[in-house]
Scaffold this motif. Structure first.
Motif, PDB file in Angstrom:
ATOM      1  N   LYS A  61       0.778  -1.258   0.094  1.00  0.00           N
ATOM      2  CA  LYS A  61       0.133  -0.088   0.060  1.00  0.00           C
ATOM      3  C   LYS A  61       0.907   1.239  -0.074  1.00  0.00           C
ATOM      4  O   LYS A  61       0.327   2.342  -0.392  1.00  0.00           O
ATOM      5  CB  LYS A  61      -1.148   0.154   0.907  1.00  0.00           C
ATOM      6  CG  LYS A  61      -0.606   0.334   2.632  1.00  0.00           C
ATOM      7  CD  LYS A  61      -1.474   0.539   3.464  1.00  0.00           C
ATOM      8  CE  LYS A  61      -1.106   1.293   4.830  1.00  0.00           C
ATOM      9  NZ  LYS A  61      -0.420   0.114   5.684  1.00  0.00           N
ATOM     10  N   SER A  89       3.734   3.844  13.716  1.00  0.00           N
ATOM     11  CA  SER A  89       4.509   4.351  12.597  1.00  0.00           C
ATOM     12  C   SER A  89       5.349   5.279  13.027  1.00  0.00           C
ATOM     13  O   SER A  89       4.918   6.089  13.554  1.00  0.00           O
ATOM     14  CB  SER A  89       3.488   4.791  11.417  1.00  0.00           C
ATOM     15  OG  SER A  89       4.338   4.865  10.148  1.00  0.00           O
ATOM     16  N   GLY A 141       6.304   0.407   9.675  1.00  0.00           N
ATOM     17  CA  GLY A 141       6.253   1.623  10.384  1.00  0.00           C
ATOM     18  C   GLY A 141       7.637   2.040  10.881  1.00  0.00           C
ATOM     19  O   GLY A 141       7.789   3.145  11.560  1.00  0.00           O
ATOM     20  N   GLU A 158       7.200  -5.938   7.740  1.00  0.00           N
ATOM     21  CA  GLU A 158       6.570  -5.521   6.456  1.00  0.00           C
ATOM     22  C   GLU A 158       6.617  -3.959   6.515  1.00  0.00           C
ATOM     23  O   GLU A 158       5.660  -3.478   6.394  1.00  0.00           O
ATOM     24  CB  GLU A 158       5.302  -6.129   6.396  1.00  0.00           C
ATOM     25  CG  GLU A 158       4.638  -5.919   7.841  1.00  0.00           C
ATOM     26  CD  GLU A 158       3.098  -6.523   7.808  1.00  0.00           C
ATOM     27  OE1 GLU A 158       2.832  -7.327   6.920  1.00  0.00           O
ATOM     28  OE2 GLU A 158       2.134  -6.063   8.747  1.00  0.00           O
ATOM     29  N   GLY A 173       6.835  -0.568   4.472  1.00  0.00           N
ATOM     30  CA  GLY A 173       6.439   0.146   3.220  1.00  0.00           C
ATOM     31  C   GLY A 173       7.292   1.446   2.936  1.00  0.00           C
ATOM     32  O   GLY A 173       8.351   1.447   2.317  1.00  0.00           O
ATOM     33  N   ARG A 174       6.791   2.697   3.914  1.00  0.00           N
ATOM     34  CA  ARG A 174       7.365   3.718   3.587  1.00  0.00           C
ATOM     35  C   ARG A 174       8.980   3.757   3.520  1.00  0.00           C
ATOM     36  O   ARG A 174       9.548   4.446   2.666  1.00  0.00           O
ATOM     37  CB  ARG A 174       6.873   4.736   4.632  1.00  0.00           C
ATOM     38  CG  ARG A 174       7.174   6.330   4.332  1.00  0.00           C
ATOM     39  CD  ARG A 174       6.773   7.154   5.716  1.00  0.00           C
ATOM     40  NE  ARG A 174       5.658   6.792   6.143  1.00  0.00           N
ATOM     41  CZ  ARG A 174       4.343   7.691   5.834  1.00  0.00           C
ATOM     42  NH1 ARG A 174       4.412   8.612   4.975  1.00  0.00           N
ATOM     43  NH2 ARG A 174       3.492   7.254   6.272  1.00  0.00           N
ATOM     44  N   TYR A 210       3.217   6.677  -0.287  1.00  0.00           N
ATOM     45  CA  TYR A 210       2.165   7.429  -0.028  1.00  0.00           C
ATOM     46  C   TYR A 210       2.165   8.917  -0.850  1.00  0.00           C
ATOM     47  O   TYR A 210       1.927   9.786  -0.122  1.00  0.00           O
ATOM     48  CB  TYR A 210       2.193   7.536   1.507  1.00  0.00           C
ATOM     49  CG  TYR A 210       2.205   6.347   2.297  1.00  0.00           C
ATOM     50  CD1 TYR A 210       1.164   5.228   2.552  1.00  0.00           C
ATOM     51  CD2 TYR A 210       3.518   5.943   2.896  1.00  0.00           C
ATOM     52  CE1 TYR A 210       1.279   4.502   3.026  1.00  0.00           C
ATOM     53  CE2 TYR A 210       3.440   4.758   3.756  1.00  0.00           C
ATOM     54  CZ  TYR A 210       2.310   3.815   3.413  1.00  0.00           C
ATOM     55  OH  TYR A 210       2.274   2.807   4.348  1.00  0.00           O
TER      56      TYR A 210
HETATM   57  C1  LIG Z   1       0.427   0.508   6.541  1.00  0.00           C
HETATM   58  C2  LIG Z   1       1.150  -1.060   7.077  1.00  0.00           C
HETATM   59  C3  LIG Z   1       2.448  -1.190   7.044  1.00  0.00           C
HETATM   60  C4  LIG Z   1       3.484  -0.333   6.274  1.00  0.00           C
HETATM   61  O1  LIG Z   1       3.482   0.670   7.075  1.00  0.00           O
HETATM   62  P1  LIG Z   1       4.816   1.596   6.645  1.00  0.00           P
HETATM   63  O2  LIG Z   1       4.716   2.791   7.730  1.00  0.00           O
HETATM   64  O3  LIG Z   1       4.577   2.100   5.323  1.00  0.00           O
HETATM   65  O4  LIG Z   1       6.124   0.963   6.810  1.00  0.00           O
HETATM   66  C5  LIG Z   1       2.773  -2.586   7.428  1.00  0.00           C
HETATM   67  N1  LIG Z   1       1.686  -3.478   8.072  1.00  0.00           N
HETATM   68  C6  LIG Z   1       0.539  -2.909   8.114  1.00  0.00           C
HETATM   69  C7  LIG Z   1      -0.590  -3.743   8.884  1.00  0.00           C
HETATM   70  C8  LIG Z   1       0.076  -1.771   7.742  1.00  0.00           C
HETATM   71  O5  LIG Z   1      -1.099  -1.392   7.790  1.00  0.00           O
END
Ligand SMILES: *Cc1c(COP(=O)(O)O)cnc(C)c1O
Length: 389
Positions: free
Chosen positions: A77, A209, A240, A274, A276-277, A367
């Motif tokens: 995401k 996060s 996060g 896991e 993302g950012r 994002y």
């Molecule tokens: C959004 C999310 C992430 C990723 O978060 P980042 O701040 O982008 O690293 C990981 N796990 C879950 C369940 C999330 O909702």
């Protein structure tokens, strides 16, 4: 941009301006992303997102190495761009998706890659998806899954009552719709104990996060203690990991985090993260140009093409989107084309901007486009360009 020196003829003045423009252009062209930005500007193809895939590749490679035995999934995401996923796919162990749409998107290109599906509010269709791990977020979800008769490997998402002060977003540590409190987890364990179609693999916890490595390690220690109390050995510690929009050079200390997790992990335990950012934010730039500069009630504004309908995060987080510095100048507030006072990309940046100047916002790889309200005002969409792939 520069004060006009009266002794100069207009031609001399123009020559000097052009020399200065060229100087700036050369300065900028030092990075491949900036060189492309200037080409796009010359071709009239702004606003645009420019992704440096070589930078992403090097970054994820180093994160992967720092994590050792800890499994690394990418939270799609943050940015589901296919080119980014392609680069990420050769380094990560799997993808974490938060909807049936993201699942289909990932599966279309990576049918054999492990995928974890999480997120509150899963529909019945989503609940019975074929995935490697299903993150169950409520007792209701588990009941619906059991009633479906479908086999699944699940992690129960727990919201532990741990302090998450300093976080930019809190998904746990209090009343939020994410995951379950320990009482609901106990209820799930009872429901699971009478059958073997749905297999309990472990615990998932994505609590906050924006935390740094030492704080993330404290949370990890508490999550592990909780998981051991339940007797499970697979623990997803979430994402996060902090990034700093005010100081882009201050990066999450993946080496300290990896070392710390290696110390916490006991033999037989599978740890997974896991993010993302923190993986994709640095590889993207949002490049645009100044359409108008004006002073209103004493304050200087530069209006750029595009705006927060392309890159919404500065509006939602209220931060200044960092940018590649130009020549110093009077503080200017950089806004987009939307008819709302919220369409602010950066406030009172001390650089000189004139109509036609190129502005390169950095940290636009996560994002940004995919979290924005694209159709508000019906302006054209930006272009997408990739270098170093
Ligand atoms: C959004 C999310 C992430 C990723 O978060 P980042 O701040 O982008 O690293 C990981 N796990 C879950 C369940 C999330 O909702």
């Amino acid at each position: 941009m520069t004060a006009v020196v009266p002794a100069q003829s207009p031609a001399e003045n123009q020559a000097e301006n052009e020399a200065q423009e060229q100087g700036r252009a050369q300065e900028r062209a030092r990075t491949p992303a900036s060189a492309l930005a200037l080409e796009l500007a010359a071709a009239g193809r702004l606003p645009a997102f420019v992704y440096d895939l070589a930078e992403l590749d090097a970054h994820v490679r180093s994160v992967r190495a720092a994590l050792g035995d800890v499994e690394l999934y990418y939270a799609v995401k943050a940015n589901p761009d296919p080119e980014l996923l392609r680069v990420l796919s050769s380094h990560v162990d799997g993808f974490e998706v938060a909807s049936g749409g993201e699942l289909a998107h990932v599966r279309a290109s990576y049918p054999d890659k492990p995928v974890a599906l999480g997120g509150p509010g899963k529909t019945d269709e989503e609940l019975v998806s074929e995935v490697t791990r299903l993150h169950v977020e409520s007792t209701g979800e588990l009941r619906r899954l059991l009633a479906s008769g479908r086999a699944a490997d699940v992690l129960l998402r727990v919201n532990l009552d741990l302090p998450v002060e300093g976080a930019s977003l809190a998904m746990g540590g209090g009343a939020t719709p994410f995951g379950m409190d320990p009482a609901a987890i106990d209820e799930c364990l009872d429901l699971l104990s009478t059958q073997d179609t749905v297999r309990l693999r472990g615990i998932h916890a994505h609590l906050a996060s924006g935390l740094d490595a030492p704080r993330m390690l404290e949370l990890a220690a508490a999550i592990l203690e909780y998981a051991r109390g339940l007797g499970v050995t697979e623990i997803n510690l979430g994402g996060g990991m902090a990034v700093s929009y005010t100081d882009p050079e201050r990066r999450f200390d993946w080496h300290a985090y990896g070392r710390g997790l290696a110390e916490l992990r006991r033999p037989g335990e599978v740890l997974r993260v896991e993010p993302g950012r923190s993986l994709t934010v640095y590889c993207g730039r949002y490049v645009t140009r100044v359409i108008d500069v004006k002073r209103v009630h004493g304050e200087l504004f530069a209006v750029v093409a595009g705006g927060t309908h392309h890159i919404r995060t500065p509006a939602t987080k209220g931060h200044n989107q960092p940018l590649v510095d130009g020549a110093p100048g009077e503080p200017v507030t950089i806004v987009g084309q939307l008819c709302t006072p919220k369409d602010v990309l950066a406030r009172r940046v001390p650089i000189s901007l004139e109509r036609g100047d190129v502005v390169e916002f950095t940290m636009a790889g996560a994002y940004a486009w995919n979290i924005s309200h694209h159709s508000f005002l019906m302006h054209p969409e930006p272009g997408f360009h990739y270098i170093g792939g």
